[in-house]
Design a protein around this motif. Sequence first.
Motif, PDB file in Angstrom:
ATOM      1  N   PRO A   1       0.826  -1.204   0.000  1.00 52.86           N
ATOM      2  CA  PRO A   1       0.000   0.000   0.000  1.00 52.86           C
ATOM      3  C   PRO A   1       0.862   1.256   0.000  1.00 52.86           C
ATOM      4  O   PRO A   1       1.938   1.288   0.605  1.00 52.86           O
ATOM      5  N   VAL A   2       0.372   2.283  -0.682  1.00 50.37           N
ATOM      6  CA  VAL A   2       1.094   3.562  -0.761  1.00 50.37           C
ATOM      7  C   VAL A   2       0.241   4.640  -0.095  1.00 50.37           C
ATOM      8  O   VAL A   2      -0.974   4.705  -0.298  1.00 50.37           O
ATOM      9  N   ILE A   3       0.896   5.465   0.701  1.00 46.88           N
ATOM     10  CA  ILE A   3       0.226   6.558   1.402  1.00 46.88           C
ATOM     11  C   ILE A   3       0.865   7.866   0.955  1.00 46.88           C
ATOM     12  O   ILE A   3       2.088   8.010   0.990  1.00 46.88           O
ATOM     13  N   ILE A   4       0.043   8.809   0.518  1.00 46.53           N
ATOM     14  CA  ILE A   4       0.542  10.121   0.121  1.00 46.53           C
ATOM     15  C   ILE A   4       0.313  11.094   1.267  1.00 46.53           C
ATOM     16  O   ILE A   4      -0.821  11.417   1.613  1.00 46.53           O
ATOM     17  N   GLY A   5       1.393  11.543   1.886  1.00 53.71           N
ATOM     18  CA  GLY A   5       1.299  12.516   2.971  1.00 53.71           C
ATOM     19  C   GLY A   5       1.678  11.923   4.307  1.00 53.71           C
ATOM     20  O   GLY A   5       1.216  10.844   4.686  1.00 53.71           O
TER      21      GLY A   5
ATOM     22  N   ARG B   1       9.578   8.146   2.029  1.00 53.11           N
ATOM     23  CA  ARG B   1      10.394   8.919   1.101  1.00 53.11           C
ATOM     24  C   ARG B   1      10.033  10.391   1.224  1.00 53.11           C
ATOM     25  O   ARG B   1       8.888  10.788   0.957  1.00 53.11           O
ATOM     26  N   PHE B   2      11.000  11.191   1.635  1.00 52.90           N
ATOM     27  CA  PHE B   2      10.797  12.627   1.747  1.00 52.90           C
ATOM     28  C   PHE B   2      11.223  13.309   0.450  1.00 52.90           C
ATOM     29  O   PHE B   2      11.847  12.706  -0.423  1.00 52.90           O
ATOM     30  N   ASN B   3      10.868  14.609   0.334  1.00 49.76           N
ATOM     31  CA  ASN B   3      11.175  15.375  -0.882  1.00 49.76           C
ATOM     32  C   ASN B   3      10.680  14.629  -2.129  1.00 49.76           C
ATOM     33  O   ASN B   3      11.325  14.640  -3.173  1.00 49.76           O
ATOM     34  N   SER B   4       9.535  13.988  -1.978  1.00 49.08           N
ATOM     35  CA  SER B   4       8.967  13.156  -3.049  1.00 49.08           C
ATOM     36  C   SER B   4       7.534  13.598  -3.304  1.00 49.08           C
ATOM     37  O   SER B   4       6.684  13.513  -2.417  1.00 49.08           O
ATOM     38  N   LYS B   5       7.272  14.048  -4.497  1.00 47.99           N
ATOM     39  CA  LYS B   5       5.975  14.656  -4.817  1.00 47.99           C
ATOM     40  C   LYS B   5       5.158  13.789  -5.764  1.00 47.99           C
ATOM     41  O   LYS B   5       5.655  13.332  -6.806  1.00 47.99           O
ATOM     42  N   LEU B   6       3.902  13.565  -5.398  1.00 45.61           N
ATOM     43  CA  LEU B   6       2.967  12.881  -6.287  1.00 45.61           C
ATOM     44  C   LEU B   6       2.676  13.796  -7.471  1.00 45.61           C
ATOM     45  O   LEU B   6       2.156  14.896  -7.301  1.00 45.61           O
ATOM     46  N   GLU B   7       2.999  13.321  -8.682  1.00 44.45           N
ATOM     47  CA  GLU B   7       2.828  14.154  -9.873  1.00 44.45           C
ATOM     48  C   GLU B   7       1.615  13.757 -10.700  1.00 44.45           C
ATOM     49  O   GLU B   7       0.969  14.616 -11.308  1.00 44.45           O
TER      50      GLU B   7
ATOM     51  N   TYR C   1       1.944  -4.722   7.013  1.00 48.26           N
ATOM     52  CA  TYR C   1       1.630  -4.372   5.626  1.00 48.26           C
ATOM     53  C   TYR C   1       2.742  -3.602   4.916  1.00 48.26           C
ATOM     54  O   TYR C   1       2.621  -3.295   3.735  1.00 48.26           O
ATOM     55  N   ARG C   2       3.781  -3.233   5.633  1.00 47.11           N
ATOM     56  CA  ARG C   2       4.963  -2.585   5.063  1.00 47.11           C
ATOM     57  C   ARG C   2       4.611  -1.440   4.094  1.00 47.11           C
ATOM     58  O   ARG C   2       4.977  -1.456   2.912  1.00 47.11           O
ATOM     59  N   PRO C   3       3.905  -0.418   4.550  1.00 50.68           N
ATOM     60  CA  PRO C   3       3.470   0.653   3.649  1.00 50.68           C
ATOM     61  C   PRO C   3       4.632   1.510   3.146  1.00 50.68           C
ATOM     62  O   PRO C   3       5.675   1.638   3.795  1.00 50.68           O
ATOM     63  N   LEU C   4       4.426   2.112   1.989  1.00 48.55           N
ATOM     64  CA  LEU C   4       5.333   3.113   1.440  1.00 48.55           C
ATOM     65  C   LEU C   4       4.654   4.468   1.608  1.00 48.55           C
ATOM     66  O   LEU C   4       3.552   4.686   1.098  1.00 48.55           O
ATOM     67  N   ILE C   5       5.304   5.389   2.320  1.00 47.98           N
ATOM     68  CA  ILE C   5       4.740   6.725   2.538  1.00 47.98           C
ATOM     69  C   ILE C   5       5.529   7.732   1.706  1.00 47.98           C
ATOM     70  O   ILE C   5       6.763   7.781   1.771  1.00 47.98           O
ATOM     71  N   ILE C   6       4.802   8.525   0.928  1.00 49.47           N
ATOM     72  CA  ILE C   6       5.390   9.535   0.053  1.00 49.47           C
ATOM     73  C   ILE C   6       5.075  10.919   0.641  1.00 49.47           C
ATOM     74  O   ILE C   6       3.904  11.266   0.825  1.00 49.47           O
ATOM     75  N   GLU C   7       6.099  11.699   0.923  1.00 49.77           N
ATOM     76  CA  GLU C   7       5.918  13.035   1.494  1.00 49.77           C
ATOM     77  C   GLU C   7       6.681  14.061   0.657  1.00 49.77           C
ATOM     78  O   GLU C   7       7.889  13.933   0.466  1.00 49.77           O
ATOM     79  N   ARG C   8       5.970  15.072   0.183  1.00 50.13           N
ATOM     80  CA  ARG C   8       6.589  16.072  -0.691  1.00 50.13           C
ATOM     81  C   ARG C   8       7.602  16.944   0.056  1.00 50.13           C
ATOM     82  O   ARG C   8       8.552  17.452  -0.532  1.00 50.13           O
ATOM     83  N   GLY C   9       7.399  17.147   1.343  1.00 55.87           N
ATOM     84  CA  GLY C   9       8.282  17.997   2.126  1.00 55.87           C
ATOM     85  C   GLY C   9       9.432  17.235   2.754  1.00 55.87           C
ATOM     86  O   GLY C   9       9.671  16.061   2.471  1.00 55.87           O
ATOM     87  N   GLU C  10      10.129  17.934   3.647  1.00 55.10           N
ATOM     88  CA  GLU C  10      11.305  17.365   4.287  1.00 55.10           C
ATOM     89  C   GLU C  10      10.954  16.649   5.587  1.00 55.10           C
ATOM     90  O   GLU C  10       9.878  16.848   6.154  1.00 55.10           O
TER      91      GLU C  10
END
Length: 531
Positions: free
Chosen positions: A98-102, A224-230, A119-128
């Motif tokens: 599963p992927v979580i944005i934010g 993952r920080f500094n990573s933006k959903l495009e 569930y070993r989620p992947l979290i994507i965060e645009r900021g630091e």
Amino acid sequence: MSVRVSNITMSIDEDIEGLKKRAAKKARISINEIKDFKILKESIDARKKDSIKFNYTVEMFCENEDKLVARANDKDVSIEEEYNEELKLGTKKMNHRPVIIGMGPAGMFAGLFMAQKGYRPLIIERGERVEDRTKSIEKFWSTGELNLESNVQFGEGGAGTFSDGKLTTRIKDIRCDFVLRELVNAGAPKEILYSGKPHVGTDILKIVVKNIRNKIIELGGEIRFNSKLESLIVKDKAISAIIVNGEEIPCDNLILAIGHSSRDTYEMLYKSGVFMEAKAFSIGVRVEHSQAMINESQYGKYAEHPRLKAADYRLTYNTKEKRGVYSFCMCPGGEVVAAASEEKMLVTNGMSHYKRDKENANSAIVVTVGDKDFEGTSPLKGMEFQRHYERLAYLVGGGEYKAPVQLVGDFLQDRVSTKLGNIKPSYKPGYEFKELKDCLPSYVTESLKEGFVNFDRKIRGFANNDAIVTGIETRTSAPVRILRNEKLKSISIEGLYPAGEGAGFAGGIVSAAVDGLKVAENIMQDYKPLY
């Protein structure tokens, strides 16, 4: 199973050590019969300023608890049923993690819970990460140099990290207990478990957020920080992958916990066919008073009592035109902060540390706005309304993210302030004396004036000439709601789970965290863990 004893009242000068004895007396048992004891809730009753009291609810563990409650024959003595937090996990196999944005409250707690369950989620965060984010924010406040991807709105912990860390919520959900316990486990003060108005403070919350991050990673999650959903890749009306920093990541379960200020992400989602609608919110100003004045108003002769912390307030008023005016995000002993997330737009927020020991109290005083106030038919019209007035505020302030400021007395009389009184504005990077009416709708300005006059009757000195108003506050809640069904999925794209404040389903740290937990549960009830 345990016994709950409610409405135990103690005077402000009574020793807290006597609480257990008072609870035993109310339950009609000997204090020796209590095997274990803890405070569930503590609140202050300051309605009578000459007789301030504390009110408690406690939990006791005893033998023969059913008989004890029957013998007490008191509505304030009842059985507390245990909540079973075990979740029945699904059996379907996940094709991808599963992927979580934010990494705000919704995303963080969804990620923590899923990581705890394998569930070993992947979290994507645009900021630091919060340590680096703090440096970027402090640089902005001191120089006016804005990091568009990591600021008061974006980054690890979400917008609430650089606010007051208030944990009050009106929702009644057992998951609130889980959220508070995990915050304590990560370093928050234990008193948040029972305080009637719990708060953590920005200084401690930054430590808590870091510890939760480390726990998620330790349990097999990835952040993952500094990573933006495009963009989203949708096939047969179902999510199949996402693009992050140019990389395609396979995904069939995507939690959108984007926060209420991810305007470029709202635009991308709308273009991708995600169904959403405009939502009402509120805009207004930040007001600053002397914290000593607020303490005296709320506590009277007990204003300096060692058991009392910096006083807060909650005020509401309905105008002649039927608009709501109310205080929002009140920060005792705090400061007004620059909270922009887009270039040449100005927005404020309030922040305080755990001790709440600065000279000024501040709160947003805001007015409700809704569909009739927004132009056009797009579901993003509320967002564009925010942008319009934030641009105006930036221009009125003279640029460089300086805020327009006015004394309350001058605001009420439509005149530009020329000098400060006893209250000094706390806003950084700086301020200019300007008229706030030049960057707010006229109906908001007039509603605020009515509100200030009314609030002065409730808190003497609230509309005092020297109090400071700083413009503007616009981010009270999300300007859109991303519609979802009974399984908390987007009604337009399979596998997409809008969550938290940014999706329009929460209004604060705890309620956003709870919504993130609910969304995670819905995925976990369908799919089995990855370990």
